[in-house]
Design a protein around this motif. Structure first.
Motif, PDB file in Angstrom:
ATOM      1  N   GLY A 182       0.762  -1.193  -0.112  1.00 63.27           N
ATOM      2  CA  GLY A 182      -0.128   0.063  -0.074  1.00 63.27           C
ATOM      3  C   GLY A 182       0.679   1.394  -0.042  1.00 63.27           C
ATOM      4  N   HIS A 183       0.378   2.235   0.299  1.00 65.36           N
ATOM      5  CA  HIS A 183       0.890   3.730  -0.015  1.00 65.36           C
ATOM      6  C   HIS A 183       1.860   3.779   1.125  1.00 65.36           C
ATOM      7  CE1 HIS A 183      -2.803   4.793  -2.339  1.00 65.36           C
ATOM      8  NE2 HIS A 183      -1.831   5.268  -3.065  1.00 65.36           N
ATOM      9  N   ARG A 267       6.412  -4.342  -6.356  1.00 68.19           N
ATOM     10  CA  ARG A 267       7.318  -3.081  -6.353  1.00 68.19           C
ATOM     11  C   ARG A 267       6.489  -1.865  -6.151  1.00 68.19           C
ATOM     12  NH1 ARG A 267       7.925  -3.354 -12.712  1.00 68.19           N
ATOM     13  NH2 ARG A 267       6.279  -1.836 -13.396  1.00 68.19           N
ATOM     14  N   LEU A 268       7.151  -0.761  -6.090  1.00 70.13           N
ATOM     15  CA  LEU A 268       6.451   0.737  -5.653  1.00 70.13           C
ATOM     16  C   LEU A 268       6.008   1.042  -7.172  1.00 70.13           C
ATOM     17  CD1 LEU A 268       8.654   2.707  -3.107  1.00 70.13           C
ATOM     18  CD2 LEU A 268       6.600   1.267  -2.686  1.00 70.13           C
ATOM     19  N   THR A 269       5.011   1.979  -6.970  1.00 75.36           N
ATOM     20  CA  THR A 269       4.597   2.494  -8.367  1.00 75.36           C
ATOM     21  C   THR A 269       3.662   3.809  -7.847  1.00 75.36           C
ATOM     22  OG1 THR A 269       3.009   2.039 -10.033  1.00 75.36           O
ATOM     23  CG2 THR A 269       2.145   1.052  -7.989  1.00 75.36           C
ATOM     24  N   ARG A 270       3.622   4.825  -8.835  1.00 74.82           N
ATOM     25  CA  ARG A 270       2.936   5.894  -8.711  1.00 74.82           C
ATOM     26  C   ARG A 270       1.649   5.764  -9.750  1.00 74.82           C
ATOM     27  NH1 ARG A 270       8.019   8.062  -7.384  1.00 74.82           N
ATOM     28  NH2 ARG A 270       8.176   9.852  -6.013  1.00 74.82           N
ATOM     29  N   ALA A 271       1.688   4.651 -10.528  1.00 76.75           N
ATOM     30  CA  ALA A 271       0.899   4.677 -11.492  1.00 76.75           C
ATOM     31  C   ALA A 271      -0.757   4.766 -11.316  1.00 76.75           C
ATOM     32  CB  ALA A 271       1.013   3.291 -12.118  1.00 76.75           C
ATOM     33  N   PHE A 272      -1.025   4.178 -10.124  1.00 68.53           N
ATOM     34  CA  PHE A 272      -2.591   4.209  -9.710  1.00 68.53           C
ATOM     35  C   PHE A 272      -3.091   5.284  -9.086  1.00 68.53           C
ATOM     36  CE2 PHE A 272      -1.631  -0.052 -10.310  1.00 68.53           C
ATOM     37  CZ  PHE A 272      -2.572  -0.855 -10.743  1.00 68.53           C
ATOM     38  N   GLY A 279       2.722  -2.622  -4.612  1.00 71.04           N
ATOM     39  CA  GLY A 279       1.666  -3.680  -5.074  1.00 71.04           C
ATOM     40  C   GLY A 279       2.241  -4.633  -6.016  1.00 71.04           C
ATOM     41  N   ILE A 280       1.391  -5.484  -6.326  1.00 71.60           N
ATOM     42  CA  ILE A 280       1.744  -6.716  -7.046  1.00 71.60           C
ATOM     43  C   ILE A 280       1.818  -6.219  -8.828  1.00 71.60           C
ATOM     44  CG2 ILE A 280       1.199  -8.982  -8.041  1.00 71.60           C
ATOM     45  CD1 ILE A 280      -0.261  -9.212  -5.531  1.00 71.60           C
ATOM     46  N   VAL A 281       2.986  -6.403  -9.373  1.00 71.27           N
ATOM     47  CA  VAL A 281       3.152  -6.006 -10.613  1.00 71.27           C
ATOM     48  C   VAL A 281       2.231  -6.369 -11.512  1.00 71.27           C
ATOM     49  CG1 VAL A 281       4.796  -5.958 -12.629  1.00 71.27           C
ATOM     50  CG2 VAL A 281       5.755  -5.626 -10.239  1.00 71.27           C
ATOM     51  N   ASN A 282       1.526  -5.750 -12.390  1.00 77.91           N
ATOM     52  CA  ASN A 282       0.628  -6.233 -13.298  1.00 77.91           C
ATOM     53  C   ASN A 282       0.547  -5.449 -14.563  1.00 77.91           C
ATOM     54  OD1 ASN A 282      -0.549  -3.595 -12.563  1.00 77.91           O
ATOM     55  ND2 ASN A 282      -2.510  -4.853 -11.824  1.00 77.91           N
ATOM     56  N   VAL A 288       2.173   2.066 -17.523  1.00 74.73           N
ATOM     57  CA  VAL A 288       2.026   3.319 -17.097  1.00 74.73           C
ATOM     58  C   VAL A 288       3.401   3.758 -16.557  1.00 74.73           C
ATOM     59  CG1 VAL A 288       0.600   4.979 -15.706  1.00 74.73           C
ATOM     60  CG2 VAL A 288      -0.607   3.219 -16.917  1.00 74.73           C
ATOM     61  N   ASP A 289       3.958   2.741 -15.641  1.00 75.82           N
ATOM     62  CA  ASP A 289       5.177   3.316 -14.995  1.00 75.82           C
ATOM     63  C   ASP A 289       6.398   3.945 -15.857  1.00 75.82           C
ATOM     64  OD1 ASP A 289       4.413   3.014 -12.239  1.00 75.82           O
ATOM     65  OD2 ASP A 289       5.005   0.877 -12.210  1.00 75.82           O
ATOM     66  N   PRO A 290       6.505   3.204 -16.881  1.00 71.15           N
ATOM     67  CA  PRO A 290       7.653   3.807 -17.848  1.00 71.15           C
ATOM     68  C   PRO A 290       7.283   5.239 -18.294  1.00 71.15           C
ATOM     69  CG  PRO A 290       7.027   1.600 -18.322  1.00 71.15           C
ATOM     70  CD  PRO A 290       5.776   2.064 -17.757  1.00 71.15           C
ATOM     71  N   HIS A 291       6.141   5.900 -18.035  1.00 72.53           N
ATOM     72  CA  HIS A 291       5.713   7.088 -18.562  1.00 72.53           C
ATOM     73  C   HIS A 291       5.584   8.194 -17.435  1.00 72.53           C
ATOM     74  CE1 HIS A 291       5.668   5.310 -22.533  1.00 72.53           C
ATOM     75  NE2 HIS A 291       5.306   4.439 -21.989  1.00 72.53           N
ATOM     76  N   PRO A 292       6.284   8.439 -16.636  1.00 77.88           N
ATOM     77  CA  PRO A 292       6.086   9.391 -15.511  1.00 77.88           C
ATOM     78  C   PRO A 292       5.506  10.726 -15.814  1.00 77.88           C
ATOM     79  CG  PRO A 292       8.447   9.219 -15.996  1.00 77.88           C
ATOM     80  CD  PRO A 292       7.629   8.116 -16.667  1.00 77.88           C
ATOM     81  N   GLU A 293       5.695  11.108 -17.029  1.00 75.56           N
ATOM     82  CA  GLU A 293       5.093  12.114 -17.540  1.00 75.56           C
ATOM     83  C   GLU A 293       3.669  12.156 -17.750  1.00 75.56           C
ATOM     84  OE1 GLU A 293       5.600   9.747 -20.917  1.00 75.56           O
ATOM     85  OE2 GLU A 293       6.652  10.015 -19.278  1.00 75.56           O
ATOM     86  N   ALA A 294       3.070  10.882 -17.630  1.00 77.25           N
ATOM     87  CA  ALA A 294       1.697  10.716 -17.916  1.00 77.25           C
ATOM     88  C   ALA A 294       0.970  10.279 -16.559  1.00 77.25           C
ATOM     89  CB  ALA A 294       1.446   9.533 -18.979  1.00 77.25           C
ATOM     90  N   ILE A 295       1.839  10.721 -15.545  1.00 77.20           N
ATOM     91  CA  ILE A 295       1.185  10.008 -14.247  1.00 77.20           C
ATOM     92  C   ILE A 295       0.914  11.635 -13.193  1.00 77.20           C
ATOM     93  CG2 ILE A 295       1.540   9.185 -11.923  1.00 77.20           C
ATOM     94  CD1 ILE A 295       3.354   7.253 -13.171  1.00 77.20           C
TER      95      ILE A 295
END
Length: 363
Positions: A182-183, A267-272, A279-282, A288-295
């Motif tokens: 989680g966060h 792994r850690l993600t900002r995508a959601f 969270g579990i990688v899906n 989304v993760d490879p595009h930080p400019e789109a988060i």
């Protein structure tokens, strides 16, 4: 045999176990009540609930148990300045919306600050513990909690944050290790430098503050509970372990993802949400993760992806869900909450006894 700590003594608990607040629907009233009835402490994750929903949820919990329970809110966070165009974020997730038959997403509006109303409702719930994460509460808010006789607990990911929380007046600190699902609750430094593991964080925090420390992150069985207590914790807070229980409110595909994932698959993600969370990688994270400019920053990204996540849960599509989980998920099990609490208690006793046996003559 019940283990007595300052935390269990205050609330007359049989076990030093807290079911972590699982904001977003994971901690149903049935789960909260079942954990409390089993001698541990159930918790309501109220961060995404309206004041009316907070009232209704607490009323249901109180109707199911007379035992103590906790409630949690996100501390008010100054909204990050969104210096980028929302179109990139919308375009990135639009194909996934279409795949689930949803209307095309639109740029999200900044949610209104509802903390004051949520706090007012939380104070009326009858909860024994009020915890918060993401930062610090105002002095007025803390005073209001204490006037109700609630134990006040803040979340820290570093010793520096723990010291700041103690100075502010909390009664306990949740030490959130880097393994936690989680966060992230970091607020005094950048997220990357605040990734301290639970086994390193808890004893250093316990040495640095005089208030109770609650260990959180990667703890999934009695061995972890015994270890946390030995490191100086007064209780443990467990989230992932309770997400696969019968009473948990997450989709079955989420539970299955936890039960079949391995420790290296989170792994850690900002995508959601726009804020780092484990969270579990899906598929969603991979795309989304490879595009930080789109988060977008939190909570805008969270608002943008919410319709997708809601629809994915209904459709059983785990690839579009925020599968928050800690690194101990290989030890997850599917059973009733009361059975899990009983097993955790027995395992803790066994771990403590095993350590005692190692001191026996001739060993």
């Amino acid at each position: 045999m019940p283990i007595a700590t300052p935390f269990t003594k205050r609330f007359d608990l049989k076990h030093p176990i807290i079911q972590a607040p699982l904001a977003g629907g994971g901690d149903t009233p049935r789960l909260v009540a079942a954990v409390s009835e089993a001698g541990a402490l159930g918790s309501i994750g109220a961060a995404y609930l309206t004041p009316q929903q907070i009232e209704e949820t607490a009323r249901t919990v109180r109707g199911l148990t007379s035992r103590p329970f906790g409630i949690n809110l996100f501390a008010p966070v100054k909204p990050a300045e969104n210096g980028r165009d929302a179109r990139a974020a919308v375009e990135r997730v639009a194909p996934m919306f279409a795949e689930l038959g949803l209307p095309a997403p639109a740029p999200p509006a900044r949610p209104a600050d509802a903390f004051a109303d949520q706090l007012a409702a939380a104070l009326e719930t009858g909860a024994a513990v009020f915890s918060f994460t993401f930062g610090m509460l105002s002095a007025d808010a803390m005073a209001a909690v204490k006037r109700r006789g609630m134990l006040l607990a803040g979340t820290a990911t570093t010793v520096e944050e723990a010291i700041a929380l103690e100075k502010a007046g909390v009664d306990a600190i949740v030490a959130q290790g880097s393994e936690a699902g989680g966060h992230r609750g970091s607020f005094a430094a950048d997220f990357e430098s605040s990734m301290v593991g639970t086994i390193a964080l808890v004893p250093q925090m316990a040495d640095a503050v005089r208030v109770q420390v609650i260990a959180s992150g990667g703890i999934m069985d009695g061995r972890g509970i015994a270890a946390a207590l030995a490191l100086g914790a007064s209780a443990v807070q467990m989230g992932t372990a309770f997400l696969t229980t019968e009473e948990a409110g997450v989709a079955d595909c989420y539970k299955e993802a936890i039960l079949h994932a391995r420790e290296h698959e989170t792994r850690l993600t900002r995508a959601f949400s726009g804020r780092p969370a484990r969270g579990i990688v899906n598929r969603f994270m991979r795309e989304v993760d490879p595009h930080p400019e789109a988060i977008l920053p939190f909570p805008l990204q969270n608002a943008l992806t919410r319709p997708l996540r809601t629809a994915a849960a209904k459709a059983g599509k785990a690839e579009f869900l925020s599968l928050w989980a800690g690194q101990g998920l290989r030890m997850a099990r599917r059973q009733k909450a009361a059975e899990l609490v009983a097993d955790l208690a027995a395992e803790t006793d066994e771990a403590v006894a095993r350590l005692g046996d190692m001191r026996s003559p001739g060993r």
